[in-house]
Design a protein around this motif. Structure first.
Motif, PDB file in Angstrom:
ATOM      1  N   LEU A 132       0.802  -1.205   0.178  1.00 12.06           N
ATOM      2  CA  LEU A 132      -0.001  -0.130  -0.155  1.00 12.06           C
ATOM      3  C   LEU A 132       0.826   1.353   0.155  1.00 12.06           C
ATOM      4  CD1 LEU A 132      -2.875  -1.027   2.482  1.00 12.06           C
ATOM      5  CD2 LEU A 132      -3.020  -0.145   0.242  1.00 12.06           C
ATOM      6  N   LYS A 133       1.821   1.260   0.633  1.00 13.24           N
ATOM      7  CA  LYS A 133       2.810   2.411   0.840  1.00 13.24           C
ATOM      8  C   LYS A 133       3.447   2.831  -0.358  1.00 13.24           C
ATOM      9  CE  LYS A 133       3.356   2.491   5.765  1.00 13.24           C
ATOM     10  NZ  LYS A 133       4.616   2.203   7.007  1.00 13.24           N
ATOM     11  N   GLU A 134       4.027   1.455  -1.162  1.00 18.70           N
ATOM     12  CA  GLU A 134       4.744   1.802  -2.387  1.00 18.70           C
ATOM     13  C   GLU A 134       3.562   2.326  -3.202  1.00 18.70           C
ATOM     14  OE1 GLU A 134       6.949  -0.982  -5.856  1.00 18.70           O
ATOM     15  OE2 GLU A 134       6.363  -1.844  -3.804  1.00 18.70           O
ATOM     16  N   TYR A 135       2.509   2.000  -3.375  1.00 15.42           N
ATOM     17  CA  TYR A 135       1.442   2.238  -4.157  1.00 15.42           C
ATOM     18  C   TYR A 135       1.065   3.695  -4.052  1.00 15.42           C
ATOM     19  CZ  TYR A 135      -3.385   2.615  -6.371  1.00 15.42           C
ATOM     20  OH  TYR A 135      -4.376   3.205  -7.241  1.00 15.42           O
ATOM     21  N   ARG A 136       0.980   4.202  -2.925  1.00 16.12           N
ATOM     22  CA  ARG A 136       0.716   5.660  -2.563  1.00 16.12           C
ATOM     23  C   ARG A 136       1.964   6.412  -3.136  1.00 16.12           C
ATOM     24  NH1 ARG A 136      -2.885   8.637  -1.795  1.00 16.12           N
ATOM     25  NH2 ARG A 136      -2.458   9.441   0.393  1.00 16.12           N
ATOM     26  N   ARG A 170       3.666   5.822  -5.596  1.00 17.32           N
ATOM     27  CA  ARG A 170       3.761   6.026  -6.960  1.00 17.32           C
ATOM     28  C   ARG A 170       2.544   6.732  -7.517  1.00 17.32           C
ATOM     29  NH1 ARG A 170       4.939   0.032  -9.630  1.00 17.32           N
ATOM     30  NH2 ARG A 170       7.073  -0.424  -8.159  1.00 17.32           N
ATOM     31  N   LEU A 171       1.538   6.945  -6.759  1.00 18.10           N
ATOM     32  CA  LEU A 171       0.207   7.302  -7.206  1.00 18.10           C
ATOM     33  C   LEU A 171       0.212   8.778  -7.640  1.00 18.10           C
ATOM     34  CD1 LEU A 171      -2.830   6.246  -7.482  1.00 18.10           C
ATOM     35  CD2 LEU A 171      -3.040   7.465  -5.348  1.00 18.10           C
ATOM     36  N   GLY A 219      -2.679  16.629  -0.882  1.00 16.97           N
ATOM     37  CA  GLY A 219      -2.325  15.351  -1.228  1.00 16.97           C
ATOM     38  C   GLY A 219      -2.658  15.163  -2.806  1.00 16.97           C
ATOM     39  N   ASP A 220      -2.998  16.254  -3.606  1.00 13.84           N
ATOM     40  CA  ASP A 220      -3.210  16.103  -5.110  1.00 13.84           C
ATOM     41  C   ASP A 220      -1.850  16.394  -5.360  1.00 13.84           C
ATOM     42  OD1 ASP A 220      -5.852  15.501  -4.631  1.00 13.84           O
ATOM     43  OD2 ASP A 220      -6.614  17.681  -4.927  1.00 13.84           O
ATOM     44  N   SER A 221      -1.661  15.726  -6.635  1.00 14.77           N
ATOM     45  CA  SER A 221      -0.289  16.012  -7.208  1.00 14.77           C
ATOM     46  C   SER A 221      -0.427  17.295  -7.815  1.00 14.77           C
ATOM     47  CB  SER A 221      -0.439  14.787  -8.632  1.00 14.77           C
ATOM     48  OG  SER A 221      -0.461  13.716  -7.840  1.00 14.77           O
ATOM     49  N   THR A 222       0.915  17.701  -8.288  1.00 16.24           N
ATOM     50  CA  THR A 222       1.200  19.020  -8.933  1.00 16.24           C
ATOM     51  C   THR A 222       1.123  19.024 -10.300  1.00 16.24           C
ATOM     52  OG1 THR A 222       3.463  18.505  -9.468  1.00 16.24           O
ATOM     53  CG2 THR A 222       2.941  19.488  -7.423  1.00 16.24           C
ATOM     54  N   PRO A 223       0.656  20.122 -10.961  1.00 16.31           N
ATOM     55  CA  PRO A 223       0.403  20.290 -12.622  1.00 16.31           C
ATOM     56  C   PRO A 223       1.521  19.334 -13.559  1.00 16.31           C
ATOM     57  CG  PRO A 223      -0.069  22.323 -11.438  1.00 16.31           C
ATOM     58  CD  PRO A 223       0.819  21.551 -10.504  1.00 16.31           C
ATOM     59  N   ALA A 224       2.758  19.561 -12.852  1.00 18.61           N
ATOM     60  CA  ALA A 224       4.004  18.934 -13.661  1.00 18.61           C
ATOM     61  C   ALA A 224       3.767  17.394 -13.579  1.00 18.61           C
ATOM     62  CB  ALA A 224       5.138  19.386 -13.026  1.00 18.61           C
ATOM     63  N   GLU A 225       3.333  16.761 -12.349  1.00 19.73           N
ATOM     64  CA  GLU A 225       3.153  15.353 -12.616  1.00 19.73           C
ATOM     65  C   GLU A 225       2.075  15.005 -13.329  1.00 19.73           C
ATOM     66  OE1 GLU A 225       4.600  14.195  -7.922  1.00 19.73           O
ATOM     67  OE2 GLU A 225       2.836  14.947  -7.979  1.00 19.73           O
ATOM     68  N   MET A 226       0.889  15.750 -13.290  1.00 20.88           N
ATOM     69  CA  MET A 226      -0.404  15.283 -13.916  1.00 20.88           C
ATOM     70  C   MET A 226       0.055  15.411 -15.457  1.00 20.88           C
ATOM     71  SD  MET A 226      -3.621  17.078 -12.029  1.00 20.88           S
ATOM     72  CE  MET A 226      -2.957  18.387 -11.594  1.00 20.88           C
ATOM     73  N   PRO A 238      -1.261  -4.996 -15.402  1.00 19.74           N
ATOM     74  CA  PRO A 238      -1.906  -5.256 -13.887  1.00 19.74           C
ATOM     75  C   PRO A 238      -1.100  -4.384 -13.142  1.00 19.74           C
ATOM     76  CG  PRO A 238      -0.518  -7.208 -14.542  1.00 19.74           C
ATOM     77  CD  PRO A 238      -0.745  -6.313 -15.534  1.00 19.74           C
ATOM     78  N   VAL A 239      -2.145  -3.768 -12.250  1.00 21.24           N
ATOM     79  CA  VAL A 239      -1.447  -2.910 -11.084  1.00 21.24           C
ATOM     80  C   VAL A 239      -0.644  -3.695 -10.221  1.00 21.24           C
ATOM     81  CG1 VAL A 239      -1.970  -1.094  -9.504  1.00 21.24           C
ATOM     82  CG2 VAL A 239      -3.521  -1.643 -11.431  1.00 21.24           C
ATOM     83  N   MET A 240       0.745  -3.310 -10.217  1.00 21.83           N
ATOM     84  CA  MET A 240       1.863  -3.906  -9.249  1.00 21.83           C
ATOM     85  C   MET A 240       1.540  -5.319  -9.203  1.00 21.83           C
ATOM     86  SD  MET A 240       1.830  -1.144  -5.954  1.00 21.83           S
ATOM     87  CE  MET A 240       2.977  -2.172  -4.975  1.00 21.83           C
ATOM     88  N   PRO A 241       1.979  -5.942 -10.398  1.00 18.77           N
ATOM     89  CA  PRO A 241       1.870  -7.531 -10.366  1.00 18.77           C
ATOM     90  C   PRO A 241       2.515  -8.308  -9.290  1.00 18.77           C
ATOM     91  CG  PRO A 241       3.366  -6.627 -12.131  1.00 18.77           C
ATOM     92  CD  PRO A 241       2.858  -5.513 -11.525  1.00 18.77           C
ATOM     93  N   ILE A 242       1.781  -9.247  -8.878  1.00 19.49           N
ATOM     94  CA  ILE A 242       2.334 -10.145  -7.633  1.00 19.49           C
ATOM     95  C   ILE A 242       3.355 -11.132  -8.374  1.00 19.49           C
ATOM     96  CG2 ILE A 242       1.645 -11.944  -6.013  1.00 19.49           C
ATOM     97  CD1 ILE A 242      -1.083 -10.419  -6.067  1.00 19.49           C
TER      98      ILE A 242
END
Length: 197
Positions: free
Chosen positions: A98-102, A104-105, A118-125, A134-138
């Motif tokens: 969860l922490k890794e996902y957050r 990268r999000l 908590g929202d991303s910056t315009p440059a990141e968007m 798949p999201v973070m494959p196992i």
């Protein structure tokens, strides 16, 4: 539909592909695969060494990772309030996931004119792209155990006897406590002392 006469699907591959592309466009920039799922162990002794994607993260996992349970679904995290954590290792693995996902999000604000904490910056968007796989494959974790010679000390020990003694000790806890209490009340002559009124 299915053509009953020949048993062939009448829907072409191109149509399915088009529908997948339309769905991806509709949910963009969210990942095509959907929500992030936890790592869980398969059931039964035969398969429990393997891991797979679970239904959702437990409330304890979300709390430990600092994710609000009501906000989790809105940021692409699956939640399962019925699942319980049976081990500390499993809990820690999913908290790290969860922490890794957050980290990268890239979180888009609901209103571009009024971004919240908590929202991303315009440059990141601007650099954000839709994830196709798949999201973070196992990945399966293989233990690096190698064969070795059994030591003389290990040969002397019996796993069966150890387990049997452990079970017996667990079973007789109450009886032994009762006997110890009676022995403490005893005067040493084998006669119980009478309680004073």
């Amino acid at each position: 539909g299915i053509n009953a006469e020949y048993g062939v699907s009448t829907q072409s591959t191109g149509t399915r592909r088009t529908k997948r592309m339309e769905k991806a466009k509709a949910i963009a920039p969210r990942p095509v695969a959907g929500l992030l799922r936890p790592v869980v162990h398969c059931q039964t002794i035969r398969y429990n060494a393997k891991v797979r994607a679970g239904r959702g993260f437990t409330l304890d996992e979300l709390k430990a990772a600092g994710v609000n349970r009501k906000q989790a679904r809105s940021i692409g995290i699956a939640v399962d309030h019925r699942r319980k954590n049976r081990s500390q290792e499993g809990l820690q693995a999913n908290v790290l996931r969860l922490k890794e996902y957050r980290s990268r999000l890239i979180l888009f604000p609901r209103k571009k004119s009024a971004p919240k904490k908590g929202d991303s910056t315009p440059a990141e968007m601007e650099v954000a792209t839709q994830l196709r796989g798949p999201v973070m494959p196992i990945k399966q974790v293989h233990s690096d155990t190698t064969a070795r010679v059994i030591t003389e000390e290990e040969k002397k020990q019996s796993a069966f006897q150890t387990m049997r003694m452990y079970r017996a000790n667990q079973k007789l806890v109450g009886v032994r406590e009762k006997r110890a209490k009676e022995a403490a009340e005893d005067d040493g002559l084998g006669v119980k002392s009478k309680k004073k009124k």
